[in-house]
Design a protein around this motif. Structure first.
Motif, PDB file in Angstrom:
ATOM      1  N   VAL A   1      34.024 -21.722  39.289  1.00  0.00           N
ATOM      2  CA  VAL A   1      32.505 -21.793  39.680  1.00  0.00           C
ATOM      3  C   VAL A   1      32.130 -22.979  40.287  1.00  0.00           C
ATOM      4  O   VAL A   1      32.282 -24.120  39.420  1.00  0.00           O
ATOM      5  N   THR A   2      31.454 -23.176  41.309  1.00  0.00           N
ATOM      6  CA  THR A   2      31.151 -24.510  41.723  1.00  0.00           C
ATOM      7  C   THR A   2      29.564 -24.643  41.934  1.00  0.00           C
ATOM      8  O   THR A   2      28.885 -23.416  42.180  1.00  0.00           O
ATOM      9  N   THR A   3      28.961 -25.819  41.805  1.00  0.00           N
ATOM     10  CA  THR A   3      27.330 -25.743  42.050  1.00  0.00           C
ATOM     11  C   THR A   3      27.264 -27.214  42.584  1.00  0.00           C
ATOM     12  O   THR A   3      27.807 -27.922  42.719  1.00  0.00           O
TER      13      THR A   3
ATOM     14  N   GLU B   1      31.352 -33.527  39.288  1.00  0.00           N
ATOM     15  CA  GLU B   1      30.793 -32.306  39.592  1.00  0.00           C
ATOM     16  C   GLU B   1      29.807 -31.698  38.631  1.00  0.00           C
ATOM     17  O   GLU B   1      29.049 -30.526  38.866  1.00  0.00           O
ATOM     18  N   ARG B   2      29.439 -32.231  37.637  1.00  0.00           N
ATOM     19  CA  ARG B   2      28.470 -31.987  36.747  1.00  0.00           C
ATOM     20  C   ARG B   2      26.899 -32.465  37.107  1.00  0.00           C
ATOM     21  O   ARG B   2      26.898 -33.330  37.513  1.00  0.00           O
ATOM     22  N   SER B   3      26.017 -31.793  36.322  1.00  0.00           N
ATOM     23  CA  SER B   3      24.851 -32.487  36.457  1.00  0.00           C
ATOM     24  C   SER B   3      24.120 -33.021  35.150  1.00  0.00           C
ATOM     25  O   SER B   3      24.248 -32.239  34.161  1.00  0.00           O
TER      26      SER B   3
ATOM     27  N   CYS C   1      16.888 -19.356  35.796  1.00  0.00           N
ATOM     28  CA  CYS C   1      18.137 -18.967  36.609  1.00  0.00           C
ATOM     29  C   CYS C   1      17.627 -17.794  37.769  1.00  0.00           C
ATOM     30  O   CYS C   1      17.378 -16.913  37.484  1.00  0.00           O
ATOM     31  N   VAL C   2      17.524 -18.526  39.161  1.00  0.00           N
ATOM     32  CA  VAL C   2      16.942 -17.770  40.174  1.00  0.00           C
ATOM     33  C   VAL C   2      17.830 -18.015  41.375  1.00  0.00           C
ATOM     34  O   VAL C   2      17.936 -19.187  41.825  1.00  0.00           O
ATOM     35  N   ASP C   3      18.524 -17.000  41.951  1.00  0.00           N
ATOM     36  CA  ASP C   3      19.269 -16.921  43.320  1.00  0.00           C
ATOM     37  C   ASP C   3      20.050 -18.171  43.276  1.00  0.00           C
ATOM     38  O   ASP C   3      20.246 -19.042  44.477  1.00  0.00           O
ATOM     39  N   GLY C   4      20.929 -18.672  42.404  1.00  0.00           N
ATOM     40  CA  GLY C   4      21.828 -19.648  42.611  1.00  0.00           C
ATOM     41  C   GLY C   4      21.439 -20.924  42.107  1.00  0.00           C
ATOM     42  O   GLY C   4      22.042 -21.991  41.956  1.00  0.00           O
ATOM     43  N   THR C   5      20.112 -20.963  41.601  1.00  0.00           N
ATOM     44  CA  THR C   5      19.430 -22.431  41.044  1.00  0.00           C
ATOM     45  C   THR C   5      19.086 -22.204  39.642  1.00  0.00           C
ATOM     46  O   THR C   5      18.722 -21.160  39.176  1.00  0.00           O
ATOM     47  N   ILE C   6      19.515 -23.312  38.863  1.00  0.00           N
ATOM     48  CA  ILE C   6      19.250 -23.379  37.473  1.00  0.00           C
ATOM     49  C   ILE C   6      18.263 -24.671  37.162  1.00  0.00           C
ATOM     50  O   ILE C   6      18.933 -25.715  37.569  1.00  0.00           O
ATOM     51  N   LYS C   7      17.195 -24.521  36.631  1.00  0.00           N
ATOM     52  CA  LYS C   7      16.738 -25.585  36.067  1.00  0.00           C
ATOM     53  C   LYS C   7      16.512 -25.550  34.454  1.00  0.00           C
ATOM     54  O   LYS C   7      16.278 -24.467  33.843  1.00  0.00           O
ATOM     55  N   LEU C   8      16.629 -26.582  33.749  1.00  0.00           N
ATOM     56  CA  LEU C   8      16.758 -26.744  32.511  1.00  0.00           C
ATOM     57  C   LEU C   8      15.675 -27.300  31.689  1.00  0.00           C
ATOM     58  O   LEU C   8      15.535 -28.562  32.171  1.00  0.00           O
ATOM     59  N   SER C   9      14.799 -26.959  30.811  1.00  0.00           N
ATOM     60  CA  SER C   9      13.881 -27.668  30.158  1.00  0.00           C
ATOM     61  C   SER C   9      14.569 -28.151  28.605  1.00  0.00           C
ATOM     62  O   SER C   9      14.928 -27.016  27.925  1.00  0.00           O
ATOM     63  N   VAL C  10      14.464 -29.207  28.339  1.00  0.00           N
ATOM     64  CA  VAL C  10      14.850 -29.507  26.616  1.00  0.00           C
ATOM     65  C   VAL C  10      13.607 -29.923  26.212  1.00  0.00           C
ATOM     66  O   VAL C  10      13.044 -30.795  26.473  1.00  0.00           O
TER      67      VAL C  10
ATOM     68  N   SER D   1      22.022 -26.141  42.099  1.00  0.00           N
ATOM     69  CA  SER D   1      21.640 -25.555  42.925  1.00  0.00           C
ATOM     70  C   SER D   1      23.117 -24.566  43.639  1.00  0.00           C
ATOM     71  O   SER D   1      24.097 -25.243  43.406  1.00  0.00           O
ATOM     72  N   LYS D   2      22.765 -23.792  44.351  1.00  0.00           N
ATOM     73  CA  LYS D   2      24.048 -23.223  45.194  1.00  0.00           C
ATOM     74  C   LYS D   2      25.109 -22.765  44.342  1.00  0.00           C
ATOM     75  O   LYS D   2      26.284 -23.004  44.643  1.00  0.00           O
ATOM     76  N   SER D   3      24.962 -22.310  43.437  1.00  0.00           N
ATOM     77  CA  SER D   3      25.993 -21.700  42.411  1.00  0.00           C
ATOM     78  C   SER D   3      26.725 -20.779  43.357  1.00  0.00           C
ATOM     79  O   SER D   3      26.005 -19.839  43.942  1.00  0.00           O
ATOM     80  N   THR D   4      28.195 -20.827  43.122  1.00  0.00           N
ATOM     81  CA  THR D   4      28.864 -19.578  43.737  1.00  0.00           C
ATOM     82  C   THR D   4      28.832 -18.505  43.190  1.00  0.00           C
ATOM     83  O   THR D   4      29.389 -17.440  43.915  1.00  0.00           O
TER      84      THR D   4
END
Length: 234
Positions: free
Chosen positions: A156-158, A166-168, A188-197, A206-209
């Motif tokens: 899987v690529t993002t 390749e990591r964030s 997690c929405v339409d290939g985009t992920i945002k993380l709150s800690v 973004s642009k997850s395969t």
């Protein structure tokens, strides 16, 4: 005749293997809540069932509101259903210095032959001392490793918001150490992920395969506790 017998034996072996795989993934336990709208738009809530993919029967156990993972062996358990667009909320704490774990979203739940972990996007959960324990030639690893890295696994690529290869990596260290609870919110929405800690968004991809899959809880060598897991489908 020999060819027919060979074919029958092959079919029998395939049936046995398929049956073994099927029954290996029985419901392990129920943990966390799923919130989703029904056909009429009304909100419904139900427990989430988890299936043991490739860990031991005693790897996971519940104690009141806690889910406790022993960390051994390395592997995962997966959610009963696939999720696409959702918000995942969970609290976790490591019980050992340098503990390693995480969750997979949009996962295929198929373990790798070598690392026993599935494909998907991993949301990293490392204990703060990991950077000290894994120092190389006396040089401490970057703190950005431990508090919510996001990265594709198993092909899987993002596109990382904050690239480390390749990591964030997270833009700010907000994780707490051994024995203290951390709170993650993963949108997690339409290939985009945002993380709150712990109450602040600090990372994303973004642009997850892959954009749909199972949730997987990870066992990776150290005891970790989870609580207050909630999935809200969008």
């Amino acid at each position: 005749m020999k060819k027919i017998l060979k074919f029958v034996n092959l079919c029998l072996v395939m049936f046995i293997l398929g049956t073994t795989t099927l029954f290996a993934q029985k419901v392990t336990l129920q943990f966390g809540k799923e919130i989703s709208p029904d056909e009429r738009g009304r909100i419904k809530e139900k427990n989430i069932s988890w299936f043991n993919v490739n860990t031991a029967p005693d790897t996971w156990r519940k104690e009141k509101g806690l889910l406790i993972c022993s960390g051994k062996p390395i592997g995962v358990m997966r959610s009963e259903k696939l999720y696409e667009n959702f918000i995942l909320e969970v609290e976790w704490k490591h019980m050992e210095a340098g503990g390693n774990s995480g969750m997979f979203v949009w996962s295929d739940a198929i373990p790798g032959a070598k690392n026993r972990l599935p494909g998907g996007v991993e949301v990293q959960m490392l204990e703060l001392d990991w950077i000290n324990i894994n120092a190389k030639n006396g040089v401490q690893q970057p703190i950005a490793y431990v508090h919510g890295e996001l990265f594709g696994v198993g092909g899987v690529t993002t596109v990382p918001d904050n690239p480390r290869g390749e990591r964030s990596k997270s833009i700010e260290n907000r994780c707490k150490g051994k024995g203290e609870w951390n709170s993650y919110k993963v949108v997690c929405v339409d290939g985009t992920i945002k993380l709150s800690v712990n109450g602040k968004f600090v990372n994303g991809i973004s642009k997850s395969t892959v954009k749909k899959g199972y949730l997987c809880l990870e066992s990776e060598g150290a005891e970790i506790h989870f609580r207050n897991l909630k999935v809200t489908e969008l």
